[in-house]
Design a protein around this motif. Structure first.
Motif, PDB file in Angstrom:
ATOM      1  N   UNK A 166       0.797  -1.225   0.000  1.00 37.58           N
ATOM      2  CA  UNK A 166       0.000   0.000   0.000  1.00 37.58           C
ATOM      3  C   UNK A 166       0.833   1.280   0.000  1.00 37.58           C
ATOM      4  N   UNK A 167       2.164   1.161  -0.093  1.00 38.26           N
ATOM      5  CA  UNK A 167       2.965   2.376   0.085  1.00 38.26           C
ATOM      6  C   UNK A 167       3.393   2.980  -1.249  1.00 38.26           C
ATOM      7  N   UNK A 168       3.283   4.301  -1.329  1.00 36.58           N
ATOM      8  CA  UNK A 168       3.804   5.011  -2.483  1.00 36.58           C
ATOM      9  C   UNK A 168       5.307   5.183  -2.289  1.00 36.58           C
ATOM     10  N   UNK A 169       6.048   4.998  -3.361  1.00 33.56           N
ATOM     11  CA  UNK A 169       7.482   5.263  -3.247  1.00 33.56           C
ATOM     12  C   UNK A 169       7.826   6.423  -4.163  1.00 33.56           C
ATOM     13  N   UNK A 170       8.510   7.399  -3.594  1.00 36.93           N
ATOM     14  CA  UNK A 170       8.857   8.577  -4.369  1.00 36.93           C
ATOM     15  C   UNK A 170      10.363   8.745  -4.378  1.00 36.93           C
ATOM     16  N   UNK A 171      10.902   8.827  -5.586  1.00 42.66           N
ATOM     17  CA  UNK A 171      12.334   9.048  -5.686  1.00 42.66           C
ATOM     18  C   UNK A 171      12.604  10.523  -5.931  1.00 42.66           C
ATOM     19  N   UNK A 172      13.431  11.132  -5.103  1.00 39.46           N
ATOM     20  CA  UNK A 172      13.604  12.580  -5.245  1.00 39.46           C
ATOM     21  C   UNK A 172      14.959  12.996  -4.689  1.00 39.46           C
ATOM     22  N   UNK A 173      15.123  14.289  -4.480  1.00 41.48           N
ATOM     23  CA  UNK A 173      16.374  14.757  -3.893  1.00 41.48           C
ATOM     24  C   UNK A 173      16.110  15.447  -2.560  1.00 41.48           C
ATOM     25  N   UNK A 174      17.149  16.038  -1.992  1.00 38.73           N
ATOM     26  CA  UNK A 174      17.052  16.544  -0.615  1.00 38.73           C
ATOM     27  C   UNK A 174      16.112  17.729  -0.452  1.00 38.73           C
ATOM     28  N   UNK A 175      15.847  18.435  -1.549  1.00 40.79           N
ATOM     29  CA  UNK A 175      15.072  19.668  -1.443  1.00 40.79           C
ATOM     30  C   UNK A 175      13.564  19.426  -1.392  1.00 40.79           C
ATOM     31  N   UNK A 176      13.157  18.211  -1.692  1.00 35.38           N
ATOM     32  CA  UNK A 176      11.744  17.914  -1.943  1.00 35.38           C
ATOM     33  C   UNK A 176      10.815  18.436  -0.848  1.00 35.38           C
ATOM     34  N   UNK A 177      11.082  17.999   0.390  1.00 30.64           N
ATOM     35  CA  UNK A 177      10.194  18.390   1.490  1.00 30.64           C
ATOM     36  C   UNK A 177      10.253  19.894   1.709  1.00 30.64           C
ATOM     37  N   UNK A 178      11.393  20.458   1.453  1.00 39.43           N
ATOM     38  CA  UNK A 178      11.573  21.899   1.590  1.00 39.43           C
ATOM     39  C   UNK A 178      10.687  22.667   0.611  1.00 39.43           C
ATOM     40  N   UNK A 179      10.721  22.224  -0.664  1.00 38.14           N
ATOM     41  CA  UNK A 179       9.935  22.901  -1.698  1.00 38.14           C
ATOM     42  C   UNK A 179       8.449  22.785  -1.409  1.00 38.14           C
ATOM     43  N   UNK A 180       8.048  21.606  -0.954  1.00 33.33           N
ATOM     44  CA  UNK A 180       6.632  21.409  -0.682  1.00 33.33           C
ATOM     45  C   UNK A 180       6.215  21.929   0.691  1.00 33.33           C
ATOM     46  N   UNK A 181       7.170  22.346   1.496  1.00 32.58           N
ATOM     47  CA  UNK A 181       6.840  22.878   2.811  1.00 32.58           C
ATOM     48  C   UNK A 181       6.300  21.844   3.756  1.00 32.58           C
ATOM     49  N   UNK A 182       6.836  20.639   3.681  1.00 28.51           N
ATOM     50  CA  UNK A 182       6.390  19.577   4.586  1.00 28.51           C
ATOM     51  C   UNK A 182       7.341  19.517   5.778  1.00 28.51           C
ATOM     52  N   UNK A 183       6.761  19.394   6.951  1.00 23.21           N
ATOM     53  CA  UNK A 183       7.564  19.379   8.179  1.00 23.21           C
ATOM     54  C   UNK A 183       8.234  18.017   8.372  1.00 23.21           C
TER      55      UNK A 183
END
Lengths: 856, 108
Positions: free
Chosen positions: A580-597
């Motif tokens: 049931x898990x989504x897997x997302x491949x990204x870089x270090x900035x991802x959460x920063x850009x989306x503003x996720x804590x």
């Protein structure tokens, strides 16, 4: 010669008027008897025939129904004249009637148009019934419409008993086509290999070029008619060369533009072996031979063709091309499928509106017929039977419906562009005049005319001529239950529709105001940035972008709302595999850009990062009931040959990756500082106050790095909004239809009140003489509606609750239905009713009673 | 009955109706004319004439009883109306008055 005799007599019966037949035949028979006394029976038979033929003369023929026809014609003419006069005299009622019916039929015609479109997908291929494609279920869960390219080759090139014609298709997105120095950005491109049997499988009509040879050679291109026009004007483009991306290709064919009802929308067919070689998967379409069991083919494909190279195939299914649009949704399909629920909803609504129209029609027709009672009385006295009158009135309502059909067509032709933008399909005007559609809507119109005309016709013609001549009706009392029932039914629809519209609105507001866990404002998505590859180029691109102050963050990867599918995983300490898990491949900035804590873990500290670090969201931790998740290990795709294992480096706050229809799912974020390629999008966070500058800068940098690829970008918040498109359509349509229903119902109320005031003029006069005030009389008119509205509130709240509970349950996050809504809507309906009735009745009520009592 | 003129065949048929009384129906009239006048008469002509006379109100018709012949079908019996009888008589008298103008053929 008995036979001969009978045949002659049968011949006579054809042309001889019925009232003369008996004596003529008798005479002929007697003549035959006389003749047969002296002559042979054969000869007298011949004579009989001769005599019969002699009867074929004007003196006999003229006596046929000719006179009968004349009377029917005169009668018909008279009926028409009376009909037209009645229309003129009761113009208001007839207009209301026409408007109501027109609205109802108009909505129905649009819905029919939509449904025919949705159910006719890909049927334009001559052998669409036999065209199938191969779809596979992966061991990690999702279904795909494409398969591994090598296995696809086995199916298309192999020797199988179940097909002789198969083709592999791949696609490529967003490329420039350069024609004589002009550059066009193209997105609907399918890629084929040389020699593909594409045109043998699909029934595209070719305008230029040969079906057999159009796809024969590599580095050629087949384009749609409109594109040929766009590139070359009106000349035959065969043999001309264009640049597709950097590849020089020759135009080898032009196909007629595809209809909108195809799942494979395509402007350009690129035939290039080089391009195809870069693809790892392809779609396989083939023509299934006659009398082949699809089950067998599925087994065949699964066992022989696929297993030994692709061990993640769990199941193979064939899908007929006609079933693709309304079938189950596949991951990364050529086009998003249609929705059966939406179709059902539209049809339900059309039926409701049509029913309201019919109820209106019935009410208004009763009012009209009441005003024509003298005519009925005279007709009855002059010998019209009840059947005659019923037929007359039925014919009139039929006529009205057919007239309104004319209006429907003119209205719909005008309103088609609005409808098009509403359903997002480009219908052409001539599609409205499709023979099948026209005959269906005509049948519906006729049925409506009959259904809504039958009650007033039957009831009104039942009254005896004597009673019709009298000023007051006895029947008014008898009929109240039926009319009340109709009015109640109308209220039910009205309350149900309006509270439904309100509920949908509330839910949508709730959703748009709900916190989705990330900051969607000011995030730009540069779509399909695959051609930016290489660690250094990506790094350079990012830092170049970020060099301006209004770019506040650059990342990459799938953005919320992008189509994705869950993966299987096995967490440490568990025997079972989760999927049931989504897997997302990204870089270090991802959460920063989306503003996720971030919740735990020092994951914004770049120095500590190894090559890949795994972060998971809170839902995952909650599901697995881990107290201290940092450092716990998770195995990805444990069923595959070499599963990889990662330790959790951090946990971040939940954010809704998909629309709020879906529950929050566990997520795994693979952060990689040094990525070799871009995962779908580049995500850019900009300062919204300097949007224009930011956009210009992004375009400049893109041009610097990828001059030969078109830039396609979207604002994340707008992109996400698209997931709610069908909900917004639902909301818009329910609001629109509620308004239509209210208009229709008001029309109906006007009719009923007018009917009552005309039949009760005297009664009102007497009441006034006896001391009733205007207020008393208005209350008297209005009080009849309180009970129907109350009943309607009860029934419609039940029905609505049932329907909308289901609709709301489709959202993972939804409001609960407040029963007060139905009461409020009931009250609203009551107020509208009150205003309409009062307005209509006031003119009559305020009159001097002398006028009313004097009227004869 | 002013202005109404009887045709020769019409007159014949009407006369036959008078002669045959209750038996004055299509085929019988035709046979009778055939016999007495020794000329060919077609049944249909008689019928059409009868209907035409009926339209003019010179004869009237009613359906007779069921007979065993004719396949059980009823006959349509024709009889002269008063105006028909008057017209017939008038025609005859006019003829005679003209005959009387010829001395050697004077009848009365």
């Amino acid at each position: 010669m008995e036979f001969d005799k009978r045949r002659s007599i049968r011949l006579l019966k054809i042309f001889c008027p019925e009232e003369l037949q008996e004596s003529v035949i008798g005479d002929l028979e007697e003549q035959y008897e006389i003749n047969s006394a002296s002559k042979s029976s054969f000869y007298s038979g011949l004579l009989l025939t001769y005599n019969v033929i002699r009867f074929l003369r004007p003196g006999i023929l003229k006596r046929n129904q000719l006179t009968y026809k004349m009377t029917t014609f005169t009668l018909l003419k008279n009926l028409m004249v009376v009909f037209v006069r009645s229309m003129r005299r009761n113009a208001v009622f007839y207009t209301l009637n026409l408007v109501g019916m027109t609205l109802g039929l108009s909505v129905t015609l649009f819905v029919l148009l939509y449904i025919t479109h949705e159910t006719s997908y890909d049927q334009f291929h001559p052998n669409s019934k036999d065209i199938y494609r191969v779809t596979v279920k992966r061991t990690y869960g999702p279904w795909f419409p494409h398969i591994d390219v090598n296995n696809a080759k086995k199916i298309t090139d192999g020797d199988y008993s179940w097909t002789n014609t198969a083709t592999r298709i791949s696609r490529v997105a967003d490329r420039y086509v350069t024609v004589e120095g002009k550059r066009f950005s193209e997105s609907k491109v399918l890629v084929l290999e040389s020699g593909a049997k594409f045109f043998d499988v699909f029934g595209y009509a070719l305008k230029f070029g040969d079906r057999k040879t159009a796809t024969a050679e590599t580095n050629s291109i087949v384009i749609s008619e409109s594109h040929a026009h766009k590139y070359f004007g009106d000349v035959n483009p065969i043999g001309k060369s264009v640049h597709f991306d950097s590849l020089l290709v020759n135009v080898s064919g032009v196909f007629k533009d595809l209809p909108t009802n195809t799942h494979m929308a395509c402007d350009i067919l690129l035939i290039s072996d080089d391009y195809f070689a870069t693809k790892s998967s392809a779609l396989v379409y083939f023509i299934l031979n006659k009398n082949v069991d699809t089950q067998r083919v599925e087994n065949d494909i699964q066992t022989t063709a696929l297993t030994f190279e692709d061990n993640t195939v769990a199941e193979v299914k064939l899908q007929n091309i006609e079933d693709i649009h309304l079938g189950p949704n596949f991951t990364f399909d050529l086009s998003p499928g249609g929705s059966r629920e939406q179709m059902e909803m539209y049809s339900t609504i059309a039926i409701i509106v049509l029913l309201i129209s019919c109820i209106n029609f019935t009410n208004l027709s009763t009012a009209i017929f009441t005003r024509r009672k003298k005519e009925m009385a005279v007709r009855k006295v002059l010998g019209s039977s009840r059947g005659d009158l019923t037929r007359q009135f039925l014919m009139e309502s039929l006529c009205l419906c057919l007239i309104s059909l004319l209006f429907v067509y003119s209205i719909n032709s005008i309103a088609l562009p609005f409808f098009n933008s509403f359903v997002d399909i480009q219908f052409q005007n001539d599609q409205l005049y499709d023979v099948r559609l026209a005959s269906i809507i005509t049948t519906i119109a006729v049925a409506c005319g009959l259904i809504s005309g039958i009650y007033p016709s039957v009831v009104m013609t039942r009254i005896s001529a004597l009673n019709l001549f009298k000023q007051e009706f006895k029947f008014v009392k008898n009929r109240i239950p039926v009319r009340k029932a109709l009015v109640t039914l109308q209220f039910i629809f009205l309350i149900a529709l309006s509270s439904g519209a309100l509920l949908v609105k509330q839910q949508l507001t709730y959703i748009s105001e709900r916190d989705i866990g990330f900051d969607k404002e000011g995030v730009l998505k540069l779509k399909r940035a695959w051609s930016l590859d290489g660690v250094d180029r990506i790094k350079a691109f990012k830092s170049r972008l970020a060099s301006k102050s209004y770019i506040t963050g650059v990342s990459q990867g799938y953005a919320p709302g992008d189509e994705d599918y869950p993966m299987t995983y096995q967490p440490e300490g568990f025997d079972i595999t989760f999927d049931d898990a989504l897997t997302l491949g990204t870089d270090l900035e991802y959460l920063n850009v989306l503003g996720v804590e971030g919740k735990y873990g020092p994951f914004f500290n770049e120095d500590e990062h190894p090559e890949v670090s795994l972060l998971v969201n809170e839902t995952m931790i909650k599901n697995l009931k881990w107290e201290d998740p940092i450092g716990k290990k998770i195995k990805i795709r444990p069923e595959s040959a070499n599963p990889s294992e990662y330790a959790i480096r951090g946990v971040y706050a939940d954010f809704n990756f998909f629309s709020l229809h879906q529950e929050m799912s566990p997520q795994m974020l693979f952060m990689r500082e040094r990525r070799q390629y871009v995962n779908l999008n580049i995500l850019v966070k900009i300062n919204l106050r300097e949007t224009r500058k930011a956009l210009e800068w992004i375009e400049t940098v893109w041009e610097e790095f990828m001059p030969d690829k078109p830039l396609d970008y979207a604002f994340l918040d707008e992109d996400i909004q698209r997931a709610y498109k069908s909900d917004q359509q639902t909301s818009a349509i329910s609001t629109l239809l509620t308004s239509i229903a209210i208009v229709l119902s008001v029309l109906g109320l006007i009719g009923v009140t007018a009917f009552q005031t005309t039949t009760r003029t005297k009664e009102l006069g007497i009441r006034k003489v006896l001391g009733a005030t205007i207020t008393n009389l208005l209350i008297y008119f209005n009080k009849d509606y309180v009970l129907p509205v109350l009943i309607a509130v009860v029934i419609s709240s039940g029905v609505c609750y049932f329907i909308f509970d289901e609709w709301l349950n489709d959202f993972a996050y939804h409001i609960s239905i407040n029963p007060l809504i139905f009461l409020v809507m009931g009250l609203l309906v009551l107020v509208i009713t009150f205003f309409t009735v009062t307005l209509m009745a006031f003119g009559v009520v305020k009159e001097n009673p002398v006028e009313a009592l004097r009227s004869e | 009955m002013k202005g109404m003129i009887l045709g020769e065949f019409e007159e014949l048929v009407m006369l036959m109706c008078l002669v045959l009384k209750e038996d004055a129906y299509g085929i019988h009239i035709a046979e009778e004319i055939k016999h007495r006048m020794n000329r060919r008469v077609n049944l249909s002509a008689v019928h059409v004439t009868l209907y035409r006379l009926e339209d003019k109100g010179l004869v009237s018709s009613y359906m007779g009883g069921v007979t065993s012949s004719r396949g059980g079908r009823r006959k349509r019996i024709f009889e002269l109306t008063n105006s028909g009888y008057a017209l017939l008589k008038e025609t005859r008298e006019k003829r005679i008055s003209i005959w009387n103008l010829i001395p050697e053929f004077k009848l009365s």
